[in-house]
Design an enzyme around this catalytic site. Structure first.
Site, PDB file in Angstrom:
ATOM      1  CG  HIS A 136     -44.674  32.389  -0.784  1.00 50.85           C
ATOM      2  ND1 HIS A 136     -43.485  33.103  -0.791  1.00 50.85           N
ATOM      3  CD2 HIS A 136     -44.310  31.076  -0.716  1.00 50.85           C
ATOM      4  CE1 HIS A 136     -42.476  32.252  -0.719  1.00 50.85           C
ATOM      5  NE2 HIS A 136     -42.943  31.025  -0.684  1.00 50.85           N
ATOM      6  CD  GLN A 139     -43.164  28.987  -4.721  1.00 50.29           C
ATOM      7  OE1 GLN A 139     -42.387  28.864  -3.787  1.00 50.29           O
ATOM      8  NE2 GLN A 139     -43.015  28.326  -5.860  1.00 50.29           N
TER       9      GLN A 139
HETATM   10  N1  NVA Z   1     -48.533  27.748   2.408  1.00 47.16           N
HETATM   11  C1  NVA Z   1     -47.234  27.267   2.826  1.00 47.16           C
HETATM   12  C2  NVA Z   1     -46.187  27.639   1.836  1.00 47.16           C
HETATM   13  C3  NVA Z   1     -44.814  27.153   2.156  1.00 47.16           C
HETATM   14  C4  NVA Z   1     -43.791  27.572   1.156  1.00 47.16           C
HETATM   15  C5  NVA Z   1     -46.899  27.841   4.181  1.00 47.16           C
HETATM   16  O1  NVA Z   1     -47.173  29.020   4.419  1.00 47.16           O
HETATM   17  O2  NVA Z   1     -46.391  27.100   5.020  1.00 47.16           O
HETATM   18  N1   CP Z   2     -41.581  27.260  -1.419  1.00 51.36           N
HETATM   19  C1   CP Z   2     -40.906  27.798  -0.392  1.00 51.36           C
HETATM   20  O1   CP Z   2     -41.042  28.995  -0.072  1.00 51.36           O
HETATM   21  O2   CP Z   2     -40.078  26.939   0.243  1.00 51.36           O
HETATM   22  P1   CP Z   2     -39.338  27.192   1.642  1.00 51.36           P
HETATM   23  O3   CP Z   2     -40.422  27.262   2.692  1.00 51.36           O
HETATM   24  O4   CP Z   2     -38.447  26.001   1.819  1.00 51.36           O
HETATM   25  O5   CP Z   2     -38.578  28.471   1.566  1.00 51.36           O
END
Ligand code: NVA
Ligand code: CP
Length: 313
Positions: A136, A139
């Site tokens: 991610h 983020q």
């Molecule tokens: N680890 C979480 C992050 C959400 C922003 C997911 O993948 O659901």
């Molecule tokens: N932190 C984040 O990516 O949030 P969302 O899943 O709401 O996009």
């Protein structure tokens, strides 16, 4: 070191210096954004379009990218899971080829990381990973901006992530290795970050002196400058949520973990949060908590990223 035309799928796609460049642009956008908006006029991305593909739900990623694009004078198109049924209605290759004929940038939130890699392989415009099961990175740009705001630097900061060794933990480790931030990831046994990510982070850390460690014992959070957590069950792991609640019960940010960390430790969470699980509500509202700055910085950091990828920074 221009980022024009590059893809951003992983924190390792940027050199440490490039991460700092994007963060500097983000800082400047945040500082002057309101002034520019008040002055009116055309934005730097006027006439440019971002396609946003989502296989999973989102609040922050969707709204921060879409609003960011509007603020820069461009336009964003939201493609819901049911709109294009990536991989079912047509191939990832064809989607990448077709979108490249219309838009200037593609952002995708997907399950398998191979999907963003496939999009990038076949697209002729930059592809941004808006979250995969593996990483991610957007983020982490926002997280780094937030840490710099609170601590003045990344290099030498001692960050500690407590919870699941997931996509966010992976990108934190790789990003920390790139910028020389120390990073300890504490998880229950069997839930550590993937071995391949640990190896790649260790390799990247050799150039910066970052200490990247993985532990199962919460004592490893002692003296941390930053405490970070994320949900115990990520999107796509809903069926494991009940079992994980038991395994992860101690792996949380609460008054106990705050005592272990430095008294000025910054509390971070990428959100959405499950209060009472990985973080308790009271801790999330302490002055040390920067969780809403993090959410805001998604927009500044991604605006900066898009400007760099389009050669407009
Ligand atoms: N680890 C979480 C992050 C959400 C922003 C997911 O993948 O659901
Ligand atoms: N932190 C984040 O990516 O949030 P969302 O899943 O709401 O996009």
């Amino acid at each position: 070191m221009s980022l024009k035309g590059r893809h951003f799928l992983s924190m390792l796609d940027l050199a440490g210096e490039q991460i700092l460049q994007v963060l500097e642009t983000a800082r400047s956008l945040k500082a002057t954004g309101a002034l520019r908006a008040a002055a009116g006029g055309r934005g730097p991305l006027e006439g440019r379009t971002l396609a946003m593909i989502f296989q999973k739900p989102s609040l922050r990623t969707r709204v921060s990218f879409e609003t960011g694009m509007t603020q820069l004078g461009g336009h964003a198109i939201y493609l819901a899971p049911s709109d294009i049924s990536l991989g079912a209605r047509e191939t990832t290759e064809d989607i990448a080829q077709v979108l490249s004929r219309y838009v200037d940038l593609i952002m995708a939130r997907v399950f398998g990381h191979n999907i963003v890699e496939d999009l990038a392989r076949h697209a002729t415009v930059p592809v941004i990973n808006g979250l995969s099961d593996y990483e991610h990175p957007c983020q982490i740009l926002a997280d780094f901006q937030t840490i710099v705001e609170r601590k003045g630097t990344l290099r030498g900061v001692k960050a500690c992530y407590i919870g699941d060794g997931n996509n966010v933990a992976h990108s934190l480790m790789l990003g920390a290795a790139r910028v020389g931030m120390h990073m300890t990831v504490i998880t229950p046994p069997q839930y550590e970050p993937q071995a391949e990510v640990q190896r790649r982070a260790a390799d990247a850390a050799q150039a910066t002196g970052a200490r990247i460690a993985v532990a199962n014992d919460l004592a490893a959070a002692k003296g941390a400058d930053v405490l970070y957590t994320d949900v115990w069950a990520s999107m796509g792991q809903e069926s494991e949520a009940a079992a994980r609640k038991k395994v992860f019960a101690q792996y949380r940010i609460d008054a106990g973990t705050m005592k272990l960390a430095d008294k000025d430790a910054v509390v971070l969470h990428c959100l959405p949060a499950h209060y009472g699980d990985e973080i308790d509500y009271a801790t999330s509202r302490l002055p040390n908590s920067a969780i809403f700055d993090q959410a805001e910085n998604r927009m500044h950091a991604q605006k900066a990223l898009m400007l760099h990828l389009l050669g407009c920074a």
